[in-house]
Design a protein around this motif. Structure first.
Motif, mmCIF file in Angstrom:
data_model
loop_
_atom_site.group_PDB
_atom_site.id
_atom_site.type_symbol
_atom_site.label_atom_id
_atom_site.label_comp_id
_atom_site.label_asym_id
_atom_site.label_seq_id
_atom_site.Cartn_x
_atom_site.Cartn_y
_atom_site.Cartn_z
ATOM 1 N N GLU A 15 0.830 -1.188 0.000
ATOM 2 C CA GLU A 15 0.000 0.000 0.000
ATOM 3 C C GLU A 15 0.872 1.248 0.000
ATOM 4 O O GLU A 15 2.005 1.261 0.505
ATOM 5 C CB GLU A 15 -0.933 0.042 1.224
ATOM 6 C CG GLU A 15 -2.134 -0.880 1.133
ATOM 7 C CD GLU A 15 -1.824 -2.222 1.733
ATOM 8 O OE1 GLU A 15 -0.641 -2.552 1.881
ATOM 9 O OE2 GLU A 15 -2.779 -2.954 2.056
ATOM 10 N N ASP A 16 0.289 2.289 -0.513
ATOM 11 C CA ASP A 16 0.979 3.569 -0.577
ATOM 12 C C ASP A 16 -0.076 4.664 -0.453
ATOM 13 O O ASP A 16 -1.103 4.600 -1.129
ATOM 14 C CB ASP A 16 1.715 3.668 -1.922
ATOM 15 C CG ASP A 16 2.214 5.057 -2.194
ATOM 16 O OD1 ASP A 16 1.836 5.627 -3.231
ATOM 17 O OD2 ASP A 16 2.972 5.575 -1.361
ATOM 18 N N PRO A 17 0.072 5.675 0.397
ATOM 19 C CA PRO A 17 1.220 5.857 1.297
ATOM 20 C C PRO A 17 1.113 4.965 2.530
ATOM 21 O O PRO A 17 0.093 4.350 2.753
ATOM 22 C CB PRO A 17 1.097 7.328 1.685
ATOM 23 C CG PRO A 17 -0.375 7.574 1.680
ATOM 24 C CD PRO A 17 -0.919 6.738 0.535
ATOM 25 N N GLN A 18 2.156 4.923 3.327
ATOM 26 C CA GLN A 18 2.107 4.171 4.572
ATOM 27 C C GLN A 18 1.236 4.872 5.593
ATOM 28 O O GLN A 18 0.584 4.224 6.406
ATOM 29 C CB GLN A 18 3.511 3.993 5.150
ATOM 30 C CG GLN A 18 4.345 2.965 4.420
ATOM 31 C CD GLN A 18 5.620 2.648 5.148
ATOM 32 O OE1 GLN A 18 6.246 3.537 5.727
ATOM 33 N NE2 GLN A 18 6.021 1.399 5.144
ATOM 34 N N ALA A 19 1.248 6.215 5.549
ATOM 35 C CA ALA A 19 0.433 6.989 6.480
ATOM 36 C C ALA A 19 -0.132 8.202 5.759
ATOM 37 O O ALA A 19 0.511 8.768 4.863
ATOM 38 C CB ALA A 19 1.268 7.429 7.686
ATOM 39 N N LEU A 20 -1.355 8.573 6.146
ATOM 40 C CA LEU A 20 -2.052 9.679 5.497
ATOM 41 C C LEU A 20 -2.844 10.435 6.550
ATOM 42 O O LEU A 20 -3.621 9.827 7.300
ATOM 43 C CB LEU A 20 -2.989 9.112 4.433
ATOM 44 C CG LEU A 20 -3.810 10.072 3.582
ATOM 45 C CD1 LEU A 20 -2.908 11.009 2.799
ATOM 46 C CD2 LEU A 20 -4.704 9.274 2.631
ATOM 47 N N SER A 21 -2.633 11.757 6.612
ATOM 48 C CA SER A 21 -3.373 12.592 7.569
ATOM 49 C C SER A 21 -4.145 13.647 6.805
ATOM 50 O O SER A 21 -3.570 14.380 5.998
ATOM 51 C CB SER A 21 -2.411 13.281 8.537
ATOM 52 O OG SER A 21 -1.777 12.333 9.373
ATOM 53 N N ILE A 22 -5.450 13.708 7.050
ATOM 54 C CA ILE A 22 -6.292 14.669 6.346
ATOM 55 C C ILE A 22 -7.297 15.279 7.315
ATOM 56 O O ILE A 22 -7.435 14.825 8.459
ATOM 57 C CB ILE A 22 -7.054 14.010 5.178
ATOM 58 C CG1 ILE A 22 -7.926 12.849 5.700
ATOM 59 C CG2 ILE A 22 -6.087 13.531 4.110
ATOM 60 C CD1 ILE A 22 -8.816 12.238 4.625
ATOM 61 N N GLN A 23 -7.999 16.293 6.837
ATOM 62 C CA GLN A 23 -9.045 16.948 7.622
ATOM 63 C C GLN A 23 -10.392 16.326 7.253
ATOM 64 O O GLN A 23 -10.579 15.839 6.124
ATOM 65 C CB GLN A 23 -9.087 18.442 7.318
ATOM 66 C CG GLN A 23 -7.805 19.187 7.661
ATOM 67 C CD GLN A 23 -7.699 19.449 9.148
ATOM 68 O OE1 GLN A 23 -8.683 19.660 9.830
ATOM 69 N NE2 GLN A 23 -6.475 19.426 9.656
#
Lengths: 114, 113
Positions: free
Chosen positions: A6-14
């Motif tokens: 999977e990509d990305p390993q981490a994702l931060s959003i609002q």
């Protein structure tokens, strides 16, 4: 025998934004599945897309599959704080003549902040 | 009405001990699995049983022995526990020929000290 990445390993959003996660795999598949795992819980099946399908929708989820590129994407629209979780793609691997098993990628950790 | 239930949820034990994890599914599925999830969340298939018959055994040390008394139960016995066995173990079930995905239990967190 890891199949998906999977990509990305981490994702931060609002909250309210869309989240897109990608998955690549190595060998031919019959279908590809996406699962969600909330912290400290088991995996929950979200959606399955067959190898002859290109796109599938389920509520706020949209999955695409490109077998020529051996890749899939999961789009979560209008994200909510409750979507915070790890998301895994999984492909069915013919382990032997008798059976198959799902092989999971390493997952994308999604954080949705309000 | 838990579909796939595992016991215990937490297990803390010393090195060298033998322990068992139990799994039961009430979905009528014909296939059950054990997965191991490490500290980096990587999930690895360990075993698969179809109608009580071992189908998949993925290079797991023979200290791990699955047992399926009937198609609704798949237990995992681990002998001579080692520090590296510390992980979360998930049981799952599915029905051959359907496309509804796997149903997972909530996991057993094993800590070997």
């Amino acid at each position: 025998s890891q199949q998906g990445e999977e990509d990305p390993q981490a994702l931060s959003i609002q909250e309210g934004e869309n989240a897109t996660m990608n998955c690549s795999y190595k060998t031919s598949i019959n279908n590809l599945q996406w699962y969600r795992q909330n912290s400290g819980r088991g995996l929950v099946h979200l959606i399955l897309i067959r190898s002859n399908e290109r796109e599938k929708h389920s509520g706020r989820l949209r999955v695409t599959l490109d077998t020529s590129k051996k890749s899939s994407s999961l789009l979560i629209t209008a994200s909510r704080a409750a979507d915070t979780a790890s998301y895994f793609c999984a492909t069915d691997l013919q382990a032997n003549q008798a059976g198959t098993a799902l092989i999971f990628g390493k997952g994308t950790t999604l954080s949705v902040s309000s | 009405d838990t579909a796939v239930s595992q016991t215990p949820k937490y297990l803390v034990t010393q090195m060298g001990n033998d322990k068992s994890i139990k799994c039961e599914q009430n979905l009528g599925h014909d296939t059950m699995y054990w997965y191991k999830q490490d500290s980096k969340k990587f999930l690895k298939i360990m075993f698969s049983y179809n109608n009580k018959e071992l189908i998949i055994n993925e290079t797991v040390p023979n200290r791990f022995s699955p047992k399926s008394p009937d198609k609704a139960h798949l237990n995992l016995h681990i002998n001579s526990l080692e520090l590296g066995d510390s992980a979360v173990y998930f049981c799952a079930s599915s029905q051959t020929g359907t496309v509804h995905g796997y149903t997972f239990g909530s996991g057993t967190r094993l800590t070997v000290v």
